[in-house]
Design a protein around this motif. Structure first.
Motif, mmCIF file in Angstrom:
data_model
loop_
_atom_site.group_PDB
_atom_site.id
_atom_site.type_symbol
_atom_site.label_atom_id
_atom_site.label_comp_id
_atom_site.label_asym_id
_atom_site.label_seq_id
_atom_site.Cartn_x
_atom_site.Cartn_y
_atom_site.Cartn_z
ATOM 1 N N PHE A 91 -5.684 -1.945 -18.613
ATOM 2 C CA PHE A 91 -6.139 -0.610 -17.835
ATOM 3 C C PHE A 91 -6.991 0.190 -18.538
ATOM 4 N N ASP A 92 -6.930 0.535 -19.639
ATOM 5 C CA ASP A 92 -7.927 1.091 -20.544
ATOM 6 C C ASP A 92 -9.296 0.588 -20.639
ATOM 7 N N GLN A 93 -8.869 -1.054 -21.089
ATOM 8 C CA GLN A 93 -10.328 -1.616 -21.034
ATOM 9 C C GLN A 93 -10.972 -1.726 -19.856
ATOM 10 N N TYR A 94 -10.252 -2.043 -18.766
ATOM 11 C CA TYR A 94 -10.641 -1.884 -17.502
ATOM 12 C C TYR A 94 -11.475 -0.868 -16.929
ATOM 13 N N SER A 95 -10.982 0.500 -17.300
ATOM 14 C CA SER A 95 -11.638 1.875 -17.131
ATOM 15 C C SER A 95 -13.120 2.011 -17.699
ATOM 16 N N LYS A 96 -12.999 1.178 -19.084
ATOM 17 C CA LYS A 96 -14.473 1.466 -19.686
ATOM 18 C C LYS A 96 -15.454 0.623 -19.108
ATOM 19 N N LEU A 123 21.919 12.572 -6.674
ATOM 20 C CA LEU A 123 20.920 13.394 -7.357
ATOM 21 C C LEU A 123 19.488 12.748 -7.680
ATOM 22 N N ILE A 124 19.429 11.231 -7.438
ATOM 23 C CA ILE A 124 18.405 10.742 -7.607
ATOM 24 C C ILE A 124 17.199 11.102 -6.365
ATOM 25 N N ALA A 125 18.217 11.529 -5.469
ATOM 26 C CA ALA A 125 17.050 11.932 -4.267
ATOM 27 C C ALA A 125 16.147 12.960 -4.484
ATOM 28 N N ARG A 126 16.589 13.831 -5.566
ATOM 29 C CA ARG A 126 15.677 14.813 -6.055
ATOM 30 C C ARG A 126 14.458 14.641 -7.033
ATOM 31 N N ASP A 127 14.422 13.292 -7.166
ATOM 32 C CA ASP A 127 13.707 12.874 -8.382
ATOM 33 C C ASP A 127 12.058 12.885 -7.457
ATOM 34 N N VAL A 128 11.181 13.449 -7.733
ATOM 35 C CA VAL A 128 9.893 13.293 -7.060
ATOM 36 C C VAL A 128 9.207 11.855 -7.023
ATOM 37 N N ARG A 129 9.521 11.252 -8.006
ATOM 38 C CA ARG A 129 8.845 9.974 -7.859
ATOM 39 C C ARG A 129 9.440 8.716 -6.946
ATOM 40 N N LEU A 130 10.750 9.128 -6.521
ATOM 41 C CA LEU A 130 11.492 8.056 -5.545
ATOM 42 C C LEU A 130 10.547 7.488 -4.533
ATOM 43 N N ASP A 131 9.877 8.406 -3.612
ATOM 44 C CA ASP A 131 9.204 7.820 -2.435
ATOM 45 C C ASP A 131 7.961 6.820 -3.156
ATOM 46 N N ALA A 132 7.239 7.447 -4.043
ATOM 47 C CA ALA A 132 6.166 6.896 -4.596
ATOM 48 C C ALA A 132 6.573 5.430 -5.202
ATOM 49 N N THR A 133 7.728 5.293 -5.948
ATOM 50 C CA THR A 133 8.147 4.027 -6.606
ATOM 51 C C THR A 133 8.505 3.219 -5.293
ATOM 52 N N LEU A 181 -3.370 3.978 -8.616
ATOM 53 C CA LEU A 181 -2.338 2.783 -8.836
ATOM 54 C C LEU A 181 -1.719 2.909 -10.365
ATOM 55 N N PHE A 182 -2.460 3.203 -11.296
ATOM 56 C CA PHE A 182 -1.798 3.222 -12.600
ATOM 57 C C PHE A 182 -0.935 4.512 -12.844
ATOM 58 N N PRO A 183 -1.254 5.804 -12.516
ATOM 59 C CA PRO A 183 -0.352 6.803 -12.325
ATOM 60 C C PRO A 183 0.805 6.490 -11.723
ATOM 61 N N ASP A 184 0.774 5.845 -10.209
ATOM 62 C CA ASP A 184 2.019 5.547 -9.616
ATOM 63 C C ASP A 184 2.814 4.635 -10.346
ATOM 64 N N PHE A 185 2.254 3.524 -11.066
ATOM 65 C CA PHE A 185 2.898 2.754 -11.641
ATOM 66 C C PHE A 185 3.594 3.361 -12.748
ATOM 67 N N GLU A 186 3.034 4.315 -13.647
ATOM 68 C CA GLU A 186 3.691 4.711 -14.729
ATOM 69 C C GLU A 186 5.012 5.873 -14.291
ATOM 70 N N ASN A 187 4.466 6.232 -13.213
ATOM 71 C CA ASN A 187 5.738 7.213 -12.634
ATOM 72 C C ASN A 187 6.959 6.415 -12.295
ATOM 73 N N ALA A 188 6.609 4.966 -11.729
ATOM 74 C CA ALA A 188 7.836 3.948 -11.135
ATOM 75 C C ALA A 188 8.447 3.454 -12.461
ATOM 76 N N HIS A 189 7.714 3.406 -13.350
ATOM 77 C CA HIS A 189 8.230 2.767 -14.651
ATOM 78 C C HIS A 189 9.179 3.516 -15.210
ATOM 79 N N TYR A 190 8.801 4.638 -15.632
ATOM 80 C CA TYR A 190 9.762 5.752 -15.983
ATOM 81 C C TYR A 190 10.927 6.364 -15.111
#
Length: 222
Positions: free
Chosen positions: A55-60, A123-133, A175-184
């Protein structure tokens, strides 16, 4: 029965060392070191690092040549993350018959893990990343349900009366911020399941030490 591939030209055991037929000039070899095998979660982390680099290479330079490899790495990481979630859930009393390594279907992996987690760890329902994941998993599953589109360029799946082609796929900057959030997100809740945390009404019950000081309550909240 498992297949065996241990040609001594390319394989050896660390305690014995290579034998006389070992190819010292081979650019690739396999050494049995008797360590614990890497699990889905660890390998997902490796793919996330590789995706970050591409992704870093693509961004350049915005070269479209990077798109299919980047999307393959992201999808593979998501698949491994979900397989890790499934494997941790399978260690409970739920769905021990399910073998996540036998599928590339992201929806099946989500459906085998997330409903159980939602029910037993609300408690997972309170994770802000759930819907985007969930949206990201849905999108990758819809576009590449077999996991072959970005690996081979052409999928066995069709759209508009033709085999799907990787050069038809585009993505937004999110896409990439969404992916990072989904991964974590997946990594965090797989660890929550693995460490045996249950329920969610009384967070004080979760405040116990873990190796390395990992905190199960450390996640972005709605």
């Amino acid at each position: 029965m498992a297949k065996t591939s241990e040609d001594a030209k390319y394989h050896f055991k660390i305690w014995n060392g290579p034998n006389e037929v070992f190819d010292e000039d081979s650019p690739l070899h396999y050494v049995e070191n008797y360590n614990d095998p890497r699990d889905f979660g660890e390998l997902a982390g490796d793919y996330a690092l590789a995706a970050q680099s591409v992704f870093d290479q693509y961004s350049k330079n915005q070269l479209t040549n990077y798109i299919a490899p980047l999307l393959h790495l992201i999808r593979q990481c998501l698949e491994l993350d979900l397989k890790w979630l499934c494997s941790q859930v399978a260690h409970t009393e739920h769905q021990k018959h399910f073998e996540p390594e036998h599928t590339h279907n992201l929806k099946a992996l989500w459906d085998e893990s997330m409903p159980w987690i939602m029910q037993n760890i609300p408690l997972i329902a309170r994770d802000v990343r759930l819907d985007a994941t969930f949206r990201l998993v849905q999108a990758f599953h819809s576009i590449d349900p077999n996991g072959d589109l970005f690996r081979f360029g052409l999928s066995k799946v069709e759209a508009f009366s033709a085999r799907k082609s990787a050069d038809r796929v585009g993505f937004k900057k999110s896409l990439f911020p969404d992916f990072e959030n989904a991964h974590y997100f997946c990594q965090h809740w797989a660890l929550v399941v693995a460490w045996g945390y249950r329920g969610g009404g009384n967070e004080e019950e979760w405040q116990c030490s873990t190796p390395g000081g990992w905190n199960p309550l450390s996640f972005p909240r709605i």
